[in-house]
Design an enzyme around this catalytic site. Sequence first.
Site, mmCIF file in Angstrom:
data_model
loop_
_atom_site.group_PDB
_atom_site.id
_atom_site.type_symbol
_atom_site.label_atom_id
_atom_site.label_comp_id
_atom_site.label_asym_id
_atom_site.label_seq_id
_atom_site.Cartn_x
_atom_site.Cartn_y
_atom_site.Cartn_z
ATOM 1 N N CYS A 1 26.058 30.473 16.310
ATOM 2 C CA CYS A 1 27.170 30.867 17.164
ATOM 3 C C CYS A 1 28.094 31.730 16.320
ATOM 4 C CB CYS A 1 27.892 29.606 17.642
ATOM 5 S SG CYS A 1 29.614 29.888 18.041
ATOM 6 N N TYR B 1 -1.448 0.271 -10.208
ATOM 7 C CA TYR B 1 -2.006 -0.876 -9.496
ATOM 8 C C TYR B 1 -3.322 -1.399 -10.063
ATOM 9 C CZ TYR B 1 -4.161 2.845 -6.597
ATOM 10 O OH TYR B 1 -4.797 3.957 -6.162
ATOM 11 N N LYS C 1 -3.170 -2.828 7.326
ATOM 12 C CA LYS C 1 -2.298 -1.722 7.735
ATOM 13 C C LYS C 1 -1.159 -2.180 8.648
ATOM 14 C CE LYS C 1 -3.752 2.315 6.326
ATOM 15 N NZ LYS C 1 -4.494 3.132 7.114
ATOM 16 N N LYS D 1 0.870 -1.179 0.000
ATOM 17 C CA LYS D 1 0.000 0.000 0.000
ATOM 18 C C LYS D 1 0.902 1.221 0.000
ATOM 19 C CE LYS D 1 -4.194 1.900 1.890
ATOM 20 N NZ LYS D 1 -3.792 3.284 2.026
ATOM 21 N N CYS E 1 35.292 28.529 17.570
ATOM 22 C CA CYS E 1 34.416 27.565 18.226
ATOM 23 C C CYS E 1 34.879 26.156 17.862
ATOM 24 C CB CYS E 1 32.972 27.786 17.759
ATOM 25 S SG CYS E 1 31.830 26.563 18.413
HETATM 26 S S1 IVH Z 1 -6.363 -0.433 -4.898
HETATM 27 C C1 IVH Z 1 -11.227 0.489 -4.793
HETATM 28 N N1 IVH Z 1 -3.823 -0.750 -4.467
HETATM 29 O O1 IVH Z 1 -5.054 3.405 -1.022
HETATM 30 C C2 IVH Z 1 -9.931 1.055 -4.362
HETATM 31 N N2 IVH Z 1 -4.846 1.206 -3.596
HETATM 32 O O2 IVH Z 1 -7.444 3.506 0.759
HETATM 33 C C3 IVH Z 1 -8.810 0.281 -4.975
HETATM 34 N N3 IVH Z 1 -3.314 2.704 -2.465
HETATM 35 O O3 IVH Z 1 -6.875 5.840 -2.683
HETATM 36 C C4 IVH Z 1 -7.502 0.830 -4.572
HETATM 37 N N4 IVH Z 1 -1.492 1.483 -2.760
HETATM 38 O O4 IVH Z 1 -4.440 5.746 -3.203
HETATM 39 C C5 IVH Z 1 -4.893 0.047 -4.258
HETATM 40 N N5 IVH Z 1 -1.559 -1.181 -4.200
HETATM 41 C C6 IVH Z 1 -2.626 -0.396 -4.004
HETATM 42 C C7 IVH Z 1 -2.516 0.833 -3.315
HETATM 43 C C8 IVH Z 1 -3.668 1.597 -3.133
HETATM 44 C C9 IVH Z 1 -1.972 2.615 -2.252
HETATM 45 C C10 IVH Z 1 -4.133 3.814 -1.988
HETATM 46 C C11 IVH Z 1 -4.952 4.458 -3.064
HETATM 47 C C12 IVH Z 1 -6.349 4.558 -2.535
HETATM 48 C C13 IVH Z 1 -6.179 4.236 -1.096
HETATM 49 C C14 IVH Z 1 -7.396 3.489 -0.610
#
Ligand code: IVH
Length: 677
Positions: free
Chosen positions: A428, A229, A316, A119, A434
């Site tokens: 300083c 992605y 997370k 993520k 110094c």
């Molecule tokens: S898939 C339907 N893949 O996370 C939503 N999102 O909380 C599908 N994000 O706004 C999102 N890495 O900016 C997806 N590998 C990843 C991601 C990703 C970061 C962010 C993205 C999105 C947020 C969602």
Amino acid sequence: MNTHAQIVSQMRLLITTLKRHNHAYYVLDNPTITDGEYDSLRQALVKLETDFPQLKQADSPTDAIGGEPLPFFTQITHDVPMLSLGNVFDKDDMANFIRRVNDRLDDKNKNPQFEMELKLDGLAVSLKYRHGVFAQAVTRGDGQVGEDITHNVRTIRNLPLVLPDCMHIELMEVRGEVLMPKAGFLRLNKEQQMRGEKTFANPRNAAAGSLRQLDSNVAATRPLAFYGYSVNQGLPNDITTQSGAMSFLQSQGFEVSPFKVVVDLGEIDEFYRATIDERDELPFEIDGMVVKVNSLQLQNDLGFLSREPRWATAYKFPATTATTRLLDVEWQVGRTGQLTPVGKLDPVNVGGVTVSNVTLHNFGEIGRLGLMIGDVVSVHRAGDVIPKVSGVMMQLRDETVRPISLPTVCPVCSSPVVLPEGEALARCMGGLVCQAQAQEALKHFVSRKAMDIDGLGSQWLIKFFEMGLIKTVADIYRLADKTEILQNLEGLGEKSVANMLLAIEKSKATSLPRFIFALGIRGVGESTALNLAKHFGQFDKLQTSSVDELLKVPDIGEITAQNIHEFFNAQHNINIINDLINLGVHWQAVVKDTNAAVLDGQTWVVTGTLSLMGRDEAKAHLQGLGAKVSGSVSAKTTALLAGEKAGSKLDKAHSLGVKVVLEDEFLALLAEHGRQI
Ligand code: IVH
């Protein structure tokens, strides 16, 4: 004569080379060529594109430099809304997510494969490609309507502008994350600080700030990267899984995060834990992982619940923010005398690392936070970015707190401390009196990008300083007279002293930019030193330059110009510089930049045998002075450089009335413009 096919292949070669260097510079933070070399490659491409505009390649990185600023951002409605993800924080929650997915699937589809990705902690954007050519980029906005940021996204170095296998696809939408890699973020903040501009709290804010610019020239200088992605429209029919879509994105030149197909909770958790372990080594920040049902058909069947997909969730990472008490503040003195407050914390674990010291940056930052000693503070650590105090818990403040005051005298040398009106940085005033500043100046002088004396480590350097063997940087070159004392020090033998002295001796042969950088003039970092060297060519010209002249150097503003001028006019600096030169520090002359363009716009041809150099070398000199070198004489040729036994080209030049330059004249031209033969 170059055929069009040859020109195109030259262009392709330059484009791939430039892209490789862009990647090395912006993403890996590990440039393999100098800025000057990069510029000359880029110039070569610009020149070909100017001469043959009809052959310009659609993915040329020369386009990546922004155009005119936009008056405002255009609002764009997404074809398919950009939704967000639900979160889970531990294995039990993850098990519940898998159960919920299975509950909704038919028996034959139960226990599906999942695909896991990182993520990425950046900003979601939607990209459109028409017939395989990049056409539009839009921010997520409120999920329904975003802003058109095509001009900025076009400047992102790793973004493919042309997709090799998608010419037949009328419209393709790719979604992904724009982020700023950690190394680039640190470098940007350093540069911002040097320029006296605001720094960014984290890479995500820096990426957001860069995309929120109407003027794409700003984004063009920022180290942004795009990671795809998903393909939300126009995905080829034969691709039926998320992992397939990721591989497809890769095949079209997109960068994607590492991804993996997993089959159960055990495998999900394994990849999750392995990634936590590797998190600090990743080039960008992530705040967790995303687990997606791999089959695109099943994703479609599962659908959405309000604004979140039922087929994916974010897994997370544990929090990287913790709270603790600020016990005290100490002041550290830097190389140019800047006083940095360091917060002493009640040790606290932040995302797996114990933090007991935290930089508070400068006195201005303390004011901004409203911080007092004894306060309960939140400490944030993101990836391997250094921990920082992100806030003060005002509601927990009690009567035991006391204000943090700026020391009136330097904690090291007791010289007065000055905080210029309206500035955040206190200094300083002790200069090299110094000890702290003197030591930092010594460390800077020997460092890799300065005189590069790697045989003289900082521990020995400071030891010699404390023993009084070294007082100024020039004394380093007098250590050879003290061989006996050195050899008798514990931990140093005959051999290590000999190696150390050899490294010191070798460092005497340096370059002008390194020497200027090594002097440690306030505001003169590596690139400013290079600009100064290029502008003045000779050290004495720099030494005697006026503030007005200094202001003509790229990137030098009033304050730095003043600093440089004062530095070279202070007697103790003049003495040290003279000592260094008398002790044998030397460098090669630098070709002045202004000469680079003397033959700009001219086309030269080289023929015959030159007595002092080969034709390739002559060609390189001509190009170095800005000329284009062609293989054949035409009416457009500016001059023919003719050596011995020049044949048909000389005849042609005569018949067309093209100027003929003989070797003597050519050598005189090179000498005049400071080129070494
Ligand atoms: S898939 C339907 N893949 O996370 C939503 N999102 O909380 C599908 N994000 O706004 C999102 N890495 O900016 C997806 N590998 C990843 C991601 C990703 C970061 C962010 C993205 C999105 C947020 C969602």
